[in-house]
Motif scaffolding. Sequence first.
Motif, PDB file in Angstrom:
ATOM      1  N   ALA A  43      -8.215   3.492 -13.924  1.00 40.70           N
ATOM      2  CA  ALA A  43      -8.093   3.254 -12.480  1.00 40.70           C
ATOM      3  C   ALA A  43      -9.349   3.706 -11.752  1.00 40.70           C
ATOM      4  CB  ALA A  43      -6.864   3.987 -11.938  1.00 40.70           C
ATOM      5  N   HIS A  44      -9.878   4.857 -12.137  1.00 36.86           N
ATOM      6  CA  HIS A  44     -11.088   5.368 -11.493  1.00 36.86           C
ATOM      7  C   HIS A  44     -12.268   4.421 -11.707  1.00 36.86           C
ATOM      8  CE1 HIS A  44     -14.261   8.089 -10.181  1.00 36.86           C
ATOM      9  NE2 HIS A  44     -14.883   7.850 -11.322  1.00 36.86           N
ATOM     10  N   ALA A  45     -12.437   3.954 -12.949  1.00 35.73           N
ATOM     11  CA  ALA A  45     -13.565   3.065 -13.256  1.00 35.73           C
ATOM     12  C   ALA A  45     -13.442   1.737 -12.522  1.00 35.73           C
ATOM     13  CB  ALA A  45     -13.645   2.832 -14.762  1.00 35.73           C
ATOM     14  N   MET A  46     -12.232   1.203 -12.443  1.00 36.41           N
ATOM     15  CA  MET A  46     -12.035  -0.069 -11.745  1.00 36.41           C
ATOM     16  C   MET A  46     -12.293   0.089 -10.248  1.00 36.41           C
ATOM     17  SD  MET A  46      -8.699  -1.589 -13.774  1.00 36.41           S
ATOM     18  CE  MET A  46      -8.549  -3.013 -12.702  1.00 36.41           C
ATOM     19  N   ASN A  53      -9.439   0.167  -3.479  1.00 34.53           N
ATOM     20  CA  ASN A  53      -8.723   1.383  -3.119  1.00 34.53           C
ATOM     21  C   ASN A  53      -7.402   1.393  -3.888  1.00 34.53           C
ATOM     22  OD1 ASN A  53      -6.824  -0.243  -1.688  1.00 34.53           O
ATOM     23  ND2 ASN A  53      -8.072  -0.115   0.184  1.00 34.53           N
ATOM     24  N   ASP A  54      -6.601   2.441  -3.724  1.00 34.05           N
ATOM     25  CA  ASP A  54      -5.371   2.570  -4.503  1.00 34.05           C
ATOM     26  C   ASP A  54      -4.409   1.415  -4.269  1.00 34.05           C
ATOM     27  OD1 ASP A  54      -6.155   4.942  -5.712  1.00 34.05           O
ATOM     28  OD2 ASP A  54      -5.284   6.201  -4.136  1.00 34.05           O
ATOM     29  N   TYR A  60      -3.647  -5.619  -7.425  1.00 36.96           N
ATOM     30  CA  TYR A  60      -4.340  -6.365  -8.485  1.00 36.96           C
ATOM     31  C   TYR A  60      -3.454  -6.468  -9.726  1.00 36.96           C
ATOM     32  CZ  TYR A  60      -6.978  -7.311 -12.620  1.00 36.96           C
ATOM     33  OH  TYR A  60      -7.354  -7.858 -13.819  1.00 36.96           O
ATOM     34  N   TYR A  61      -2.869  -5.341 -10.147  1.00 38.93           N
ATOM     35  CA  TYR A  61      -2.038  -5.357 -11.346  1.00 38.93           C
ATOM     36  C   TYR A  61      -0.828  -6.268 -11.184  1.00 38.93           C
ATOM     37  CZ  TYR A  61      -4.607  -1.874 -14.002  1.00 38.93           C
ATOM     38  OH  TYR A  61      -5.568  -1.211 -14.722  1.00 38.93           O
ATOM     39  N   ASN A  62      -0.306  -6.354  -9.970  1.00 36.08           N
ATOM     40  CA  ASN A  62       0.804  -7.270  -9.725  1.00 36.08           C
ATOM     41  C   ASN A  62       0.344  -8.716  -9.876  1.00 36.08           C
ATOM     42  OD1 ASN A  62       3.571  -7.898  -8.758  1.00 36.08           O
ATOM     43  ND2 ASN A  62       2.478  -8.772  -7.008  1.00 36.08           N
ATOM     44  N   ALA A  91     -10.712 -11.986   1.317  1.00 37.74           N
ATOM     45  CA  ALA A  91     -11.550 -11.199   2.223  1.00 37.74           C
ATOM     46  C   ALA A  91     -10.917  -9.849   2.553  1.00 37.74           C
ATOM     47  CB  ALA A  91     -11.806 -11.984   3.509  1.00 37.74           C
ATOM     48  N   ASP A  92      -9.579  -9.769   2.432  1.00 40.74           N
ATOM     49  CA  ASP A  92      -8.885  -8.512   2.710  1.00 40.74           C
ATOM     50  C   ASP A  92      -8.885  -7.568   1.510  1.00 40.74           C
ATOM     51  OD1 ASP A  92      -7.203  -9.902   1.040  1.00 40.74           O
ATOM     52  OD2 ASP A  92      -5.442  -9.822   2.362  1.00 40.74           O
ATOM     53  N   GLY A  93      -9.495  -8.013   0.386  1.00 40.83           N
ATOM     54  CA  GLY A  93      -9.565  -7.178  -0.809  1.00 40.83           C
ATOM     55  C   GLY A  93      -8.398  -7.351  -1.752  1.00 40.83           C
TER      56      GLY A  93
END
Length: 397
Positions: A43-46, A53-54, A60-62, A91-93
């Motif tokens: 998680a930190h590396a990604m 962010n968290d 993303y995983y979903n 655009a919202d990440g």
Amino acid sequence: MFRPHNTLPVRHTAIALSLAIAASAACNVSAAERESVLSNVVAHAMKRDLGLNDAQLAQYYNAERIAYVNEARMTKQLGDRFAGSWLERGADGNYRYVVASTGSAKAASTGEVEVRQHRYSLRQLQDAAAELDAIQAGTKQKNRLAGIHAWAVDVPNNKVVVTVASGHTLRAVDFIAASNIDTGMIRFEMSPFEAPTPFLNVGGGLEYVAHGLGTCSIGFSATYGAIKGFITAGHCGGIGTPVSISGVNVGSVAVQAYPGNDMAAATVRSTDTLYGLVTRYNGTYQRVLGSAVAPIGAAVCRSGRTTGWRCGSIVSYNNTTNYGNGPVYGLTRSTACAGRGDSGGSWITGAGQAQGVTSGGQLPSGSNTNCGALTPVTWFQPINPILSRWGLSLVLG
């Protein structure tokens, strides 16, 4: 296949901890404890390399889960109209799973999947890229293709992208003109980098050495029956090349395919212990749980002796890369950075799915890595074709 005395080619041993001589400490930790630590580190590396962010990481995983669940179904449902699929960051990440069709997008729409309409089917684009491969193979004067670095299907943009060095546009135009491809399919990508190069580092003091050639990184531990070994890049050494780790001769390259492909495997001693782990270069390890192929746009991390543990996204599959000593077909392009000496190293998802081994990339002039580039261009050889070609089995963690 592995042979006891005539083994596969190994490349820069970026300790993908196949033979984890240095990984024995990890075995003193329970599987549950190790999985928790590894997940936090991934998680930190990604978040570091992808700017997440968290909340975005969880989303993303979903999206990745939606892609794995729906890809086969949507491919079958759309049939000849299927124009590819990918994970896309808005655009919202946040990420979404997108499927393209040459038919009505509305007719194919489904709850968790966004469907878009494209002009060309995936098969049409793949056929166009294959025609360029055939033209390259049939060109006797290879210098006529100098400056044409690579080509591949760009699924999200519904194009075949041809990467061209500055000042060589006319050669690229002639390259396309020699084909029967609809020019509407083609997009030229101008490259500011040097010509593609395998990431070989001919320096000393490294943990994995292909004798007489240089250093490489271990990809994944693997077996052929009772024979132990590891998978790496083909350009790291030919069949019979002796291989050493931490200064100890452990075996040799048993099987190799390069150029054309960039794959190899090397044997190790029966007394060596294989681990289904990939080092993150911080004292922790990523477990290898399988080799399910990640979708375009998915996050992927890589491990190698030069640049360590880096993450990025998958850009495209089936790239043809025009290395100086011959083209390599079927590579995957990613934005994860790498450098000389990382060749052969592991590519793996946060869910522990092995993806491939480092082949090469494009480096800024005078640099040994592309980690300073705004958008790195790095290619890896997919893992599943290596396993199937020689009947190898991944060692799982």
